[in-house]
Design a protein around this motif. Structure first.
Motif, PDB file in Angstrom:
ATOM      1  N   ASP A 135       6.917  11.126  -8.858  1.00 33.87           N
ATOM      2  CA  ASP A 135       7.301  10.591 -10.166  1.00 33.87           C
ATOM      3  C   ASP A 135       8.733  10.082 -10.180  1.00 33.87           C
ATOM      4  O   ASP A 135       9.197   9.532 -11.185  1.00 33.87           O
ATOM      5  CB  ASP A 135       7.106  11.632 -11.267  1.00 33.87           C
ATOM      6  CG  ASP A 135       7.927  12.905 -11.042  1.00 33.87           C
ATOM      7  OD1 ASP A 135       8.755  12.940 -10.103  1.00 33.87           O
ATOM      8  OD2 ASP A 135       7.729  13.869 -11.809  1.00 33.87           O
ATOM      9  N   HIS A 173       3.875   5.771  -5.618  1.00 32.53           N
ATOM     10  CA  HIS A 173       3.796   5.907  -7.069  1.00 32.53           C
ATOM     11  C   HIS A 173       2.745   6.937  -7.480  1.00 32.53           C
ATOM     12  O   HIS A 173       2.900   7.619  -8.501  1.00 32.53           O
ATOM     13  CB  HIS A 173       3.479   4.559  -7.709  1.00 32.53           C
ATOM     14  CG  HIS A 173       4.669   3.677  -7.890  1.00 32.53           C
ATOM     15  ND1 HIS A 173       5.133   2.843  -6.901  1.00 32.53           N
ATOM     16  CD2 HIS A 173       5.508   3.520  -8.939  1.00 32.53           C
ATOM     17  CE1 HIS A 173       6.200   2.194  -7.346  1.00 32.53           C
ATOM     18  NE2 HIS A 173       6.453   2.588  -8.576  1.00 32.53           N
ATOM     19  N   GLU A 174       1.696   7.050  -6.700  1.00 35.89           N
ATOM     20  CA  GLU A 174       0.664   8.042  -6.999  1.00 35.89           C
ATOM     21  C   GLU A 174       1.156   9.459  -6.722  1.00 35.89           C
ATOM     22  O   GLU A 174       0.794  10.396  -7.443  1.00 35.89           O
ATOM     23  CB  GLU A 174      -0.589   7.763  -6.162  1.00 35.89           C
ATOM     24  CG  GLU A 174      -1.322   6.486  -6.534  1.00 35.89           C
ATOM     25  CD  GLU A 174      -2.482   6.202  -5.606  1.00 35.89           C
ATOM     26  OE1 GLU A 174      -2.702   7.008  -4.668  1.00 35.89           O
ATOM     27  OE2 GLU A 174      -3.180   5.179  -5.802  1.00 35.89           O
ATOM     28  N   ARG A 175       1.998   9.612  -5.708  1.00 36.23           N
ATOM     29  CA  ARG A 175       2.390  10.949  -5.261  1.00 36.23           C
ATOM     30  C   ARG A 175       3.701  11.450  -5.834  1.00 36.23           C
ATOM     31  O   ARG A 175       3.917  12.663  -5.908  1.00 36.23           O
ATOM     32  CB  ARG A 175       2.458  10.956  -3.729  1.00 36.23           C
ATOM     33  CG  ARG A 175       1.098  10.786  -3.074  1.00 36.23           C
ATOM     34  CD  ARG A 175       1.209  10.441  -1.599  1.00 36.23           C
ATOM     35  NE  ARG A 175       1.985  11.392  -0.845  1.00 36.23           N
ATOM     36  CZ  ARG A 175       2.292  11.240   0.450  1.00 36.23           C
ATOM     37  NH1 ARG A 175       1.881  10.168   1.110  1.00 36.23           N
ATOM     38  NH2 ARG A 175       3.003  12.157   1.074  1.00 36.23           N
ATOM     39  N   GLU A 211       0.830  -1.203   0.000  1.00 33.92           N
ATOM     40  CA  GLU A 211       0.000   0.000   0.000  1.00 33.92           C
ATOM     41  C   GLU A 211       0.863   1.251   0.000  1.00 33.92           C
ATOM     42  O   GLU A 211       0.571   2.231  -0.708  1.00 33.92           O
ATOM     43  CB  GLU A 211      -0.924  -0.010   1.213  1.00 33.92           C
ATOM     44  CG  GLU A 211      -2.036  -1.050   1.139  1.00 33.92           C
ATOM     45  CD  GLU A 211      -2.762  -1.224   2.456  1.00 33.92           C
ATOM     46  OE1 GLU A 211      -2.438  -0.479   3.419  1.00 33.92           O
ATOM     47  OE2 GLU A 211      -3.636  -2.113   2.545  1.00 33.92           O
ATOM     48  N   ALA A 256       2.389   1.687  -3.465  1.00 32.92           N
ATOM     49  CA  ALA A 256       1.380   2.155  -4.425  1.00 32.92           C
ATOM     50  C   ALA A 256       1.099   3.640  -4.229  1.00 32.92           C
ATOM     51  O   ALA A 256       0.984   4.404  -5.200  1.00 32.92           O
ATOM     52  CB  ALA A 256       0.094   1.336  -4.266  1.00 32.92           C
ATOM     53  N   GLU A 257       1.006   4.064  -2.968  1.00 37.38           N
ATOM     54  CA  GLU A 257       0.767   5.488  -2.690  1.00 37.38           C
ATOM     55  C   GLU A 257       1.958   6.334  -3.127  1.00 37.38           C
ATOM     56  O   GLU A 257       1.786   7.442  -3.664  1.00 37.38           O
ATOM     57  CB  GLU A 257       0.491   5.694  -1.207  1.00 37.38           C
ATOM     58  CG  GLU A 257       0.145   7.135  -0.858  1.00 37.38           C
ATOM     59  CD  GLU A 257      -0.241   7.328   0.595  1.00 37.38           C
ATOM     60  OE1 GLU A 257      -0.253   8.502   1.039  1.00 37.38           O
ATOM     61  OE2 GLU A 257      -0.533   6.320   1.272  1.00 37.38           O
TER      62      GLU A 257
END
Length: 303
Positions: free
Chosen positions: A86, A82-84, A76, A79-80
């Motif tokens: 680059d 990668h969302e926040r 988790e 994944a977070e």
């Protein structure tokens, strides 16, 4: 000339993720990097302590929930991230537990091996794409003087301490595993045509932090409060990590530790790990076991 925090180069524009950054060595490491201009991601299990640490550190800090004793939490968090973000310039695998009573992670691993090694193995693999495409990026793994006590190498027949549990023995094994992981990772990065990352390690000598909360009662106050003649401050203990993370002259597979007597205190210099840490056969066996237990595989061809 002694290498100090003043030697940390400007970190403006860099994004750094530090595990266990709310206290001790992680907090000190994050503080120095933030004050040098980095955006520091505090990857911590306790959100309340993480928020307090962010206030204390100041600068540009972000919080990321991470419990290394849970592979679900590791996934988790990755994944977070990668969302926040680059990219990542630095991943500092700092968090750990030391000599607790016999416990298991939520995935059933012995707590020290599961947290200190497997959790970081999985996290690094899941974040590797954010690192590998970033010029000058680094993975820094925190080991310990204790790895020297595991001269016989890893006990592959009982990695989870199912036959017998020794608090100290399991800790020593986990810290040896940290170094073996670093060397194996660096070998893979060096062989890659695309990865721009190097892997290094550090150890803090004997440093006064909360890590000693599970030590025997007579020793615990000394470790927690510190004693100038025995233990050094977190500010000094963090220097090997900071040097591995930022010294422009550092190279892949470098291992830093204090220059004082028996490597227990002092300023960071290059150090040697025991022969057992350099066995490529054992490294590859540990790598295969780690992939099997975590379900995380490293494919640098896709970076």
């Amino acid at each position: 000339m002694a290498w100090t925090a003043a030697d940390v180069p400007d970190q403006t524009g860099r994004t750094v993720l530090v595990t266990g950054a709310n206290t001790g060595l992680g907090l000190e490491t994050a503080t120095v990097l933030a004050r040098r201009g980095a955006t520091v991601v505090l990857a911590c299990r306790n959100p309340v302590k993480a928020k307090a640490a962010a206030v204390r550190i100041g600068g540009s800090t972000e919080l990321l929930a991470l419990d290394l004793a849970s592979l679900a939490s590791v996934r988790e968090a990755a994944a977070e991230a990668h969302e926040r973000f680059d990219h990542l310039d630095l991943l500092i695998n700092n968090a750990g537990v030391m000599v607790p009573p016999h416990r298991r992670t939520v995935d059933g691993f012995e707590l020290q091996f599961g947290t200190n090694h497997l959790g970081h193995f999985a996290l690094t693999g899941l974040l590797l794409d954010l690192l590998a495409g970033t010029e000058g990026s680094r993975v820094v793994v925190l080991s310990s003087l204790a790895h020297k006590l595991a001269r016989g190498g890893l006990d592959f027949d009982d990695l989870q301490s199912e036959r017998r549990y020794s608090r100290v023995g399991a800790y020593n094994q986990s810290k040896l595993a940290n170094l073996m992981f670093m060397y194996a990772l660096q070998r893979r990065l060096a062989a890659s045509d695309t990865a721009r990352t190097i892997a290094l390690a550090a150890h803090p000598g004997l440093t006064s932090t909360e890590l000693g909360r599970h030590l025997p009662a007579p020793v615990r106050p000394l470790y927690a409060l510190g004693a100038d003649s025995v233990l050094q401050s977190p500010a000094l203990g963090a220097l090997p990590t900071l040097r591995a993370a930022t010294d422009p002259r550092a190279m892949g597979a470098h291992y830093y530790g204090p220059d004082g007597p028996f490597e227990t205190r002092g300023f960071p210099v290059l150090k040697a790990s025991i022969a057992a840490a350099h066995s490529q056969a054992a490294q590859e066996r540990l790598w295969a076991v780690s992939e099997g237990l975590t379900g995380v595989t490293y494919d640098l061809r896709s970076v």
